[in-house]
Design an enzyme around this catalytic site. Structure first.
Site, PDB file in Angstrom:
ATOM      1  N   SER A 236       0.922  -1.224   0.108  1.00 38.90           N
ATOM      2  CA  SER A 236       0.031  -0.100  -0.108  1.00 38.90           C
ATOM      3  C   SER A 236       0.791   1.173   0.087  1.00 38.90           C
ATOM      4  CB  SER A 236      -0.861  -0.017   1.078  1.00 38.90           C
ATOM      5  OG  SER A 236      -0.283  -0.077   2.288  1.00 38.90           O
TER       6      SER A 236
ATOM      7  N   ASP B 193      -2.509   8.723   7.708  1.00 30.99           N
ATOM      8  CA  ASP B 193      -3.235   8.120   8.509  1.00 30.99           C
ATOM      9  C   ASP B 193      -2.508   7.353   9.542  1.00 30.99           C
ATOM     10  OD1 ASP B 193      -2.304   6.062   7.104  1.00 30.99           O
ATOM     11  OD2 ASP B 193      -4.165   5.567   5.851  1.00 30.99           O
TER      12      ASP B 193
ATOM     13  N   HIS C  58       0.264   5.422   7.038  1.00 32.89           N
ATOM     14  CA  HIS C  58       0.813   5.805   5.665  1.00 32.89           C
ATOM     15  C   HIS C  58       1.168   7.314   5.822  1.00 32.89           C
ATOM     16  CE1 HIS C  58      -2.088   2.523   4.624  1.00 32.89           C
ATOM     17  NE2 HIS C  58      -0.991   2.180   3.844  1.00 32.89           N
TER      18      HIS C  58
END
Length: 376
Positions: free
Chosen positions: A45, A340, A343
């Site tokens: 991700s 967040d 990340h």
């Protein structure tokens, strides 16, 4: 207790996660003086441009506030804006590298590279399988081998620098292979320590698998590699919340010590591959040290928040994570290191990409990505 904490995170993620795909006109300084043909991106991700959007998975971010700073809106990246490969692609003069799962990523559209990264992917094929479908690193390599390479062979390849004809081997040798993966393996390790009770054995297991994967990419034509070590996962807002709630300004040292052990083993592996594989060069990026360099002197880089997430609420903005369209978002996003609970922000990714591009990554040649591709 730590394993239980990570398990709670995964369960929360299962109930509330989402993801998507991506294009944007957000700008990063573009550099066109480097002779790179393409960039092929592999990872999780941290690098995913939306490859999970059509998969049966909760590991996707195709909803606001993800991508809030993209002029084109929601994309699928877990970030407010551009992520690492986007910034680096712009610096290399390639622009944004298209997502493999985009139906338009074929023919001439793959001549600047392809991004195969998939959220929740790991070095090990079973890492974070609880989240649903994702393209593991092995599957990403298979996509490159069985779909991209035949497509490239069917085209007349011409250099972007001088417009001369190129063989596929030369095209690949003058391309950057970007690999940033492993974080999810250690999230999975923390969740399921009953599967791998010994940290040393688990580190060795991932290292054996990763050695084979990087050699596979070499056998498929990769010669110039940018490979990332692991960041200090113990400094993630969610890790501090779970493991260091009594001291929320401090990272989880226990988790970071495991990451440091993995990174040390990985450096040894990279040195071995550089010695063993003829014509290949693996450039190691010590993200762990670079991350701490920024967060230990945040004002130098324009940051004011190095522990709190920008998106979310509660302690460290991580008790209620950035997993729904109604999640609260900070207004001054460029002042936050973390977008967040897991990340980085676009601003932090830009700093890391710039360091990879023209910083000093290691003492021996080449020291950075730019030096890989400067004309001799």
């Amino acid at each position: 207790m730590e394993a239980l904490g990570w398990y709670v995170v995964v369960l929360l993620t299962i109930n509330r996660f989402r993801e998507a795909s991506t294009t944007t006109t957000t700008t990063t300084t573009t550099t066109s003086s480097v002779a790179v043909e393409a960039m092929f991106v592999f990872g999780d991700s941290l690098s995913d441009p939306g490859n999970n959007n059509a998969l049966l998975t909760i590991a996707k971010g195709n909803f606001l506030p993800q991508g809030i700073d993209f002029p084109g809106g929601v994309t699928g990246r877990f970030c407010n804006g551009l992520i690492g490969p986007d910034h680096l692609g712009n610096m290399l003069g390639l622009g944004l590298i298209p997502a493999f799962q985009n139906p338009n990523t074929k023919g001439s559209n793959i001549l600047k590279g392809v991004n195969y990264a998939s959220s929740a992917a790991g070095i090990l094929n079973d890492s974070l399988a609880i989240l649903g479908e994702r393209w593991t690193f092995d599957q990403q390599i298979e996509q490159f081998a069985t779909k991209t390479l035949p497509d490239l062979r069917s085209q007349a390849l011409r250099s972007k620098h001088g417009n001369k004809e190129l063989t596929l081997d030369v095209f690949l040798a003058n391309s950057l292979f970007y690999s940033n993966i492993g974080s999810n393996d250690f999230i999975d390790y923390a969740v399921a320590t009953y599967k791998y009770p010994d940290a040393s054995a688990y580190i060795d297991l991932t290292m054996i698998q990763h050695r084979r994967q990087l050699k596979d990419l070499y056998q498929l034509g990769g010669r110039k590699f940018l490979v990332f070590g692991l960041a200090p996962l113990g400094c993630l807002p969610i890790a501090i919340l779970l493991f260091n709630k009594h001291a929320p300004t401090d990272c989880s040292d226990k988790l970071n010590q495991i990451i440091l052990r993995w990174n040390a083993k990985f450096v040894e592996l990279i040195q071995q591959l550089n010695h063993e594989l003829h014509g290949a060069y693996f450039l190691y990026f010590d993200v762990y040290s670079e991350f701490l360099r920024v967060t230990n002197d945040p004002s130098r880089y324009g940051f004011k928040q190095v522990r709190n997430a920008c998106c979310g609420a509660g302690l460290l903005n991580s008790e209620y994570m950035c997993l729904t369209p109604t999640a609260p978002v900070c207004a001054n996003r460029s002042e936050y290191v973390f977008w967040d609970s897991f990340h980085a922000t676009e601003a932090m990714y830009r700093i890391l990409a710039r360091q990879a591009f023209d910083g000093t990554l290691q003492a021996t040649f080449p020291r950075n990505v730019q030096q890989f591709f400067q004309p001799m």
